[in-house]
Design an enzyme around this catalytic site. Structure first.
Site, PDB file in Angstrom:
ATOM      1  N   ASP A   1      34.708  32.401  37.623  1.00 31.97           N
ATOM      2  CA  ASP A   1      35.706  33.395  37.206  1.00 31.97           C
ATOM      3  C   ASP A   1      35.103  34.596  36.487  1.00 31.97           C
ATOM      4  OD1 ASP A   1      38.464  34.334  36.856  1.00 31.97           O
ATOM      5  OD2 ASP A   1      37.943  34.153  34.747  1.00 31.97           O
TER       6      ASP A   1
ATOM      7  N   HIS B   1      39.152  40.242  23.267  1.00 34.38           N
ATOM      8  CA  HIS B   1      38.075  41.219  23.050  1.00 34.38           C
ATOM      9  C   HIS B   1      38.258  41.803  21.659  1.00 34.38           C
ATOM     10  CE1 HIS B   1      36.559  41.160  27.123  1.00 34.38           C
ATOM     11  NE2 HIS B   1      37.787  41.289  27.584  1.00 34.38           N
TER      12      HIS B   1
ATOM     13  N   ASP C   1      45.430  34.019  31.622  1.00 31.10           N
ATOM     14  CA  ASP C   1      44.165  34.758  31.659  1.00 31.10           C
ATOM     15  C   ASP C   1      43.871  35.356  30.275  1.00 31.10           C
ATOM     16  OD1 ASP C   1      41.786  35.867  32.426  1.00 31.10           O
ATOM     17  OD2 ASP C   1      42.640  37.322  33.826  1.00 31.10           O
TER      18      ASP C   1
END
Lengths: 328, 439
Positions: free
Chosen positions: B160, B317, B313
């Site tokens: 992925d 970050h 998903d």
């Protein structure tokens, strides 16, 4: 309006206002008076994160003609090479209390990111493939100076439209002022959805000879040779064969057709020397006009409210600039 | 998993129990004892010492199973850890997370899988199911030790973040994984067509001057991958599909009997590329947000079962990495804590999915994709469950995740979890849901 990020956000009246101010600016600095005190005490930071000579020199000179202090910055010799983020760099200059940040950046949208974070006025001096509004304005200024109008004119933009911020700013500005624009280039270098974005005044073509028929203006874009590596076209020779502007091709356009190029030129690639140096070429005129337009932009945006939403009429704007001369 | 509280005896009384696998949707009491669902029935008596929770007006459902989560540990602990990521999961009603192996270093061998399981045992709030990379270093060059990773506890293999670019290698991976009944999860994307694109290709990308990712970058890979699933008979799971074409391809493949399953994210059924204008880098993800027609197709796929699961998903970050130029910012948003309320607000409330169908896509659907022994509340099953208040409205103002990169900050949503149990342990309990005294 606080910042000049692109021509997309401007109304036709706002574009015309900047041009109205640019005209007396041009007569100011092309005659004896090279400097007026309009921006005395203001500081213009030239933040060029991407290499540029002409745009930077042009902005610097424009600022100096208006008596502003200028501060230069080049990414290659700055803290950017030490890993400083764009926003940290911008906030550093903000802390120095600069009034303008003129930003050139390789990333589309970078000036907008800065504009949201600082109080200083941000002028986009070219961001990625997004916009280059002062180039768009100076191209329009140049066309208007000769043609007096844009409504109904046919302008052909030739070259790498996909990566071109000059093309996008021209497309916005020209269509807002009523011109018809044909973009022409290899199909690999034409971005998706142009008519959806710019509306029915825009036509896409891939055969230059046909595109040039009846053209009033041809704006030739610089070909970046590295695009060949990306297989956008097989060879520079073939590009020139298909999309280079030469004297023969120029005959397809109207006899009084103007030829523009934002520079720097690749002579013999996208434009032949005969055309570049010929009587229709506006290329050096564009450079001169660039200073007038950038003076006008700095002058207009120095107002407390920036660019007015409903600008005053042209004569009034011009009169104010002419009055500056008296002060000197 | 850590055990902040030992399993309790809990009687959850009077809620609407939705457990599609056991064909239940109605008012049932549910008794939790020794970490398991001890009994489900009408008017159950509370055993001595049991805590009773009044769930009247609330929904009782299996804990959510999120089969696409990036926990970032090892390697990017500034963005997320197994500890913080699973706390975020608990806050979102997610009791099982399937961890993607694109850590630094990638989980491409037995020690990586063991590391993840050990760290999960030490620090995780919810169940963590590891996956292993298909290829060594996720570089798409040679097969990783898939058999050994399966033995160590990997529940699937995936590169992925990347597709397997070489068709021959992917064919081998499918054949090979089939020996271990292991699902191959594909991030379907033709890398050369995607190139250095940063958003959906089309008029908006042209206007913003951003490099486009054509929808065909996904559908070409989906078509190829389906063909290989057909060739090998292996189980292919296509994750985070984003286009109408992908939905159509998978629907047709399923009709032909190909062993293919798929999931889609809440952001792809909620947002379109226009979100970029508002949220900037917090609307930058891969696959990119697409168009309204695609968004509708994803919803249709969820309705007709072409899409088996909703997966977040979850891609944390740091603020610094997202507060950059759009082209420089990394792809991805967090999603564990908005998975449930977005499903409620975007799919259930407008009438696209019934509650039981939504629960199926969030719980048993994803569990079945990877044969995980969770996702339902049958007697004897682990007591992984969530109690949801379908009406409580909340404005999203922050997250338990270490990262806050979400376009949904400031959104007003409904359907937040009130109580979350993992193996009978309370991992989340909202003030509103206090225990009633036992009778």
């Amino acid at each position: 309006m606080k910042d000049l990020l692109g021509l997309e956000a401007l109304t036709p009246a706002q574009i015309e206002h900047i041009l109205d101010v640019a005209r007396p600016m041009k007569s100011l600095f092309t005659r004896s008076i090279k400097k007026v005190p309009a921006l005395r005490g203001k500081t213009v930071a030239l933040l060029f994160f991407e290499a540029s000579t002409r745009t930077r020199s042009s902005f610097e000179l424009a600022a100096k003609r208006l008596s502003a202090d200028t501060l230069s910055f080049a990414a290659s010799t700055s803290s950017v090479t030490k890993g400083e983020s764009l926003l940290d760099t911008a906030k550093t200059y903000e802390a120095m209390k600069v009034d303008f940040m003129v930003i050139r950046h390789a990333a589309s949208g970078a000036p907008e990111l800065v504009a949201q974070a600082v109080k200083a006025r941000v002028i986009n001096a070219g961001d990625g493939s997004h916009e280059h509004p002062t180039q768009g304005l100076l191209d329009i200024y140049t066309i208007l100076e000769k043609k007096k109008r844009l409504d109904g004119l046919k302008v052909v933009i030739v070259g790498d439209i996909l990566h071109s911020r000059v093309a996008r700013s021209n497309l916005w500005g020209l269509t807002k002022l009523g011109a018809h624009v044909t973009v022409c280039g290899p199909a690999t270098l034409i971005p998706a959805g142009l008519p959806e974005v710019f509306g029915p005044k825009v036509t896409v073509a891939t055969r230059l000879d046909e595109a040039l028929e009846g053209a009033d203006v041809i704006n030739v874009l610089r070909l970046q040779r590295e695009r060949q590596q990306g297989d956008y076209f097989p060879t520079v020779r073939e590009y020139t064969e298909l999309f280079g502007l030469n004297t023969d091709r120029l005959r397809k356009a109207k006899p009084d057709c103007l030829v523009l190029h934002p520079g720097p030129m690749n002579r013999g690639v996208e434009i032949s020397s005969e055309v570049a140096d010929g009587p229709r070429s506006m290329i050096l005129e564009q450079v001169t006009n660039g200073i007038a337009v950038r003076m006008a932009v700095l002058y207009v945006f120095a107002n407390p409210e920036g660019l007015p939403a409903t600008p005053p009429d042209g004569k009034q704007a011009a009169k104010a600039v002419t009055a500056l001369k008296a002060l000197e | 998993m850590t055990s902040p509280k030992s399993p309790e005896t809990l009687l959850i009384r009077g809620g609407r129990l939705i457990d599609p696998e056991n064909r239940r949707d109605g008012e049932f009491d549910l008794l939790v004892a020794e970490g398991k669902v001890a009994r489900v029935g009408k008017s159950l008596a509370a055993p001595a010492g049991a805590q009773v929770i009044d769930a009247k007006g609330l929904i009782v459902a299996p804990g959510l199973v999120d089969i696409h989560v990036h926990l970032r540990e090892p390697g990017n602990e500034g963005a997320e850890t197994i500890e913080s990521g699973t706390r975020a999961a608990a806050a979102g009603g997610v009791t099982s997370v399937v961890a993607m192996p694109n850590t630094q270093p990638p989980i491409d061998n037995v020690s990586g899988v063991r590391f993840l399981l050990r760290r999960a045992a030490e620090t995780a709030t919810v169940r963590v199911w590891p996956t292993g990379a298909i290829t060594v270093g996720r570089s798409g060059e040679r097969l990783a030790e898939i058999g050994a990773m399966a033995e160590a506890g990997a529940v699937a293999v995936t590169d992925d973040g990347n597709a397997v670019p070489e068709t021959q290698l992917l064919r081998r991976a499918l054949d090979y994984a089939k020996m271990f009944d292991l699902t191959v999860i594909e991030h379907a994307e033709d890398k050369s067509l995607m190139a250095d694109g940063v958003m959906n290709e089309g008029p908006l990308a042209t206007r913003l001057g951003h490099k486009g990712i054509p929808r065909q970058a996904e559908s070409i890979a989906v078509a190829r991958d389906i063909a290989l699933a057909e060739l090998t008979g292996a189980h292919l799971h296509v994750t985070h599909i984003s286009t109408r074409e992908s939905v159509d391809l998978i629907r047709a493949a399923k009709r032909r009997g190909v062993r293919v399953t798929s999931d889609a994210t809440p952001h792809h059924f909620t947002l379109t590329e226009d979100a970029i204008l508002r949220y900037g880098p917090n609307a930058k993800m891969n696959p990119p947000l697409r168009t309204e027609a695609d968004r509708k197709a994803i919803i249709e796929g969820l309705v007709d079962g072409t899409i088996d699961a909703i997966a977040s998903d979850h891609a944390p970050h740091t603020r610094a990495s997202k507060e950059q130029e759009f082209s420089a910012a990394p792809f991805g948003i967090i999603g564990l804590e908005t998975l449930l309320p977005l499903t409620v607000t975007q799919l259930i409330e407008p009438g696209h999915l019934s509650w039981p169908d939504a629960i199926r896509r969030l719980c048993s659907g994803p569990a079945k994709v990877l044969s995980l022994p969770v996702g339902d509340l049958g007697e004897g099953q682990p007591a992984d469950l969530v109690v949801i208040d379908p009406t409580e409205e909340r404005t999203v103002s922050g997250f338990s995740s270490k990262s806050q990169n979400s376009p949904f900050l400031g959104w007003t949503l409904r359907g937040f979890p009130q109580l979350v149990l993992v193996e009978g342990r309370v991992v989340l309990r909202r003030e509103a849901l206090r225990a009633a005294p036992a009778r």
